[in-house]
Scaffold this active site. Structure first.
Site, PDB file in Angstrom:
ATOM      1  N   ALA A  63       0.797  -1.135  -0.006  1.00  0.00           N
ATOM      2  CA  ALA A  63      -0.039  -0.120  -0.128  1.00  0.00           C
ATOM      3  C   ALA A  63       0.819   1.231  -0.085  1.00  0.00           C
ATOM      4  O   ALA A  63       2.049   1.001  -0.104  1.00  0.00           O
ATOM      5  CB  ALA A  63      -0.965  -0.171   1.206  1.00  0.00           C
ATOM      6  N   ASN A  81       3.832  -8.823  -2.139  1.00  0.00           N
ATOM      7  CA  ASN A  81       2.360  -8.382  -1.524  1.00  0.00           C
ATOM      8  C   ASN A  81       1.544  -9.590  -1.941  1.00  0.00           C
ATOM      9  O   ASN A  81       1.700 -10.360  -2.791  1.00  0.00           O
ATOM     10  CB  ASN A  81       2.003  -7.201  -2.511  1.00  0.00           C
ATOM     11  N   GLU A 102      -1.702  13.300  19.559  1.00  0.00           N
ATOM     12  CA  GLU A 102      -2.154  13.660  18.423  1.00  0.00           C
ATOM     13  C   GLU A 102      -3.558  14.030  18.613  1.00  0.00           C
ATOM     14  O   GLU A 102      -4.127  15.031  18.057  1.00  0.00           O
ATOM     15  CB  GLU A 102      -1.922  12.597  17.324  1.00  0.00           C
ATOM     16  N   LYS A 107      -9.370   5.788  13.542  1.00  0.00           N
ATOM     17  CA  LYS A 107      -8.981   4.269  13.367  1.00  0.00           C
ATOM     18  C   LYS A 107      -8.997   3.511  14.656  1.00  0.00           C
ATOM     19  O   LYS A 107      -8.676   2.326  14.768  1.00  0.00           O
ATOM     20  CB  LYS A 107      -7.632   4.171  12.687  1.00  0.00           C
ATOM     21  N   HIS A 137       1.592   8.105  21.415  1.00  0.00           N
ATOM     22  CA  HIS A 137       1.962   9.364  20.548  1.00  0.00           C
ATOM     23  C   HIS A 137       0.532   9.780  19.666  1.00  0.00           C
ATOM     24  O   HIS A 137       0.106  10.829  19.673  1.00  0.00           O
ATOM     25  CB  HIS A 137       2.777   8.836  19.348  1.00  0.00           C
ATOM     26  N   GLY A 166       2.699   9.562   8.607  1.00  0.00           N
ATOM     27  CA  GLY A 166       2.112   9.464   7.101  1.00  0.00           C
ATOM     28  C   GLY A 166       3.006   9.208   5.921  1.00  0.00           C
ATOM     29  O   GLY A 166       4.041   8.702   6.036  1.00  0.00           O
TER      30      GLY A 166
END
Length: 483
Positions: A12, A33, A191, A261, A187, A131
């Site tokens: 990904a 993958n 955030e 998430k 973390h 990210g």
């Protein structure tokens, strides 16, 4: 072709970018993958002409790796990680290393470390933050797991991670089993808090003060030059100044329902499990939950009444108060996060390097900010520091900002503009500095209805007493008492 330094499973965006990052730093990478066509597309596309080996099976991947083999998983957290571990174990040899670079929950990493080690292999669970851009240019990395594995992966991890302005790598060994993923979870909780407080600042400027997006863009531009200098302030500045090809301010076109998430929720749940008052992060999670009730809120807005925001004071002065309130609240957010890590270290026998963790967060990650240098200094001076608020720098910073902080929270309440995270931060500060809280009454209530007993201020700690409050309760007391 020469064998690869490391293998990576999962193509990904994060996986692809991390592979390209590794290759650009001089490492040869083998990749695989589950959907094999993605391997060919990658090798013939972004990876064309680079030292990247495409593999069509787990076996082929293992055959193309230098020993001890190092295989990094960047797949969806949960069952897919376990499935790949079971596929890898038979093709690896003793001393080979499996690395989970996804957002796994730390209890899973504790379990997997034990399982993989029982099969003679080594395991690392590493938080990776930053990210897509961070993965490509240098993320913050928080590895934990089998200590013996660190020396083998250290050159790669510290080679590809972000660097501080002084050139120090934003990656170091965190601790045993699930420590790395716990620190990454914390973390993410911080955030959540940072993002929520920025959103609260945005809302009170927009709804309370009637400030335009362009004016807020300028405010955040200024804030990013001072003590609030950070990645999240920087991107908020950019978002508020962004217009699409039709000239629309995109921020006003986005539906006000937030996704999540789960890592912030995990942080709040773990705080409850460990009995730690992570009030600010908890409110940030609940704020997202409240935002998801869009239809209910729209209906309620037509029925429930409250004050209409009508600010008549000096807007410029209030915006400066808001800057100070955000700074003070941010200090509390980190203080709470470090409090949680300290409790977890005691619970799981982790030897966490708190200054080192701040250093890992200085670059590459989402919460990176100049502010973190001061946290590192605080723990360098006093490794056993109980709470960041007790460090002279942070104590002084909150003292200087708290009058403005109180004005902001008071004004928000008077205007009916919700400010759950910043007001929770202030309530925590006031509670933490309070030598006597009303829990004596609470304990009396518990003893009254459930004979739960209490301790006394005029007796040594550890002695428990019960009062027959009604004259009908007798002397029998409950045997459990948890503080």
């Amino acid at each position: 072709m020469a064998k690869a330094d490391i293998g990576l499973i999962g193509l990904a965006v994060m996986g692809e970018n991390l592979i390209l990052n590794m290759e650009s730093k001089g490492f040869t990478v083998a990749c695989f993958n589950r959907t094999v066509s993605k391997v060919d597309d990658f090798i013939n596309g972004r990876a064309k002409g680079k030292n990247i080996i495409g593999c069509h099976s787990i076996e082929e991947l293992a055959q193309n790796l230098k020993k001890p083999r190092k295989v990094m998983l960047l797949v969806k957290a949960g069952p897919p990680v376990d499935a790949f571990i079971e596929k890898l174990l038979p093709v690896l040899e003793d001393g080979d290393i499996i690395i989970d670079g996804g957002n796994s929950h730390f209890p899973d990493t504790i379990r997997r470390t034990e399982h993989v080690e029982s099969k003679g292999k080594l395991y690392i669970g590493t938080g990776v933050s930053g990210g897509e851009e961070g993965a490509l240019k240098g993320p913050s990395m928080m590895p934990g797991g089998s200590p013996k594995a660190w020396e083998s992966v250290k050159p790669i991890f510290q080679g590809i991670c972000a660097k501080t302005p002084d050139g120090e790598p934003c990656c170091d060994w965190v601790g045993e089993n699930g420590a790395g993923h716990f620190v990454k979870m914390t973390h993410n909780g911080i955030e959540y808090g940072d993002m929520q407080m920025i959103c609260e600042s945005y809302q009170i400027m927009k709804q309370g003060l009637g400030i335009t997006n362009q004016e807020m863009h300028e405010v955040f531009t200024e804030w990013n030059k001072g003590k609030l200098d950070s990645y999240l302030i920087e991107i908020t500045r950019d978002i508020l100044g962004y217009k699409d090809e039709d000239g629309n301010e995109v921020i006003d076109l986005i539906l006000d329902t937030a996704g999540q998430k789960g890592t912030g929720k995990w942080t709040a749940i773990e705080a409850l499990n460990l009995g730690q008052p992570l009030t600010l992060i908890g409110e940030a999670v609940f704020a997202r939950c409240l935002s998801a009730l869009k239809e209910e809120r729209v209906a309620a807005s037509k029925v429930l009444v409250g004050p209409k925001p009508d600010f008549t004071g000096d807007k410029k002065a209030f915006v400066d108060d808001l800057r100070q309130a955000l700074y003070a609240s941010k200090i509390v957010s980190y203080a709470q996060g470090y409090q949680l890590m300290r409790a977890a270290a005691g619970e799981h026998n982790w030897n966490l390097n708190y200054g080192g963790i701040a250093l890992m967060w200085r670059g590459g990650c989402i919460i990176r900010s100049a502010f973190l240098g001061k946290i590192k200094e605080a723990f360098d001076k006093k490794p056993g520091l109980e709470n960041l608020l007790l460090d002279p720098f942070f104590k002084d910073a909150v003292e200087k900002t708290q009058v403005a902080w109180r004005r902001v929270v008071t004004t928000a309440v008077e205007m009916g503009v919700p400010m759950p995270a910043m007001s929770a931060a202030l309530a925590f500060y006031d509670g933490y500095r309070c030598g006597r809280l009303p829990a004596n009454l609470l304990q009396a209530q518990r003893d009254y209805f459930g004979a739960h007993t209490y301790e006394r201020v005029d007796k040594p700690r550890g002695e428990f007493f019960h009062t027959n409050w009604t004259g009908r309760g007798g002397t029998t007391a409950a045997s459990t008492y948890n503080v």
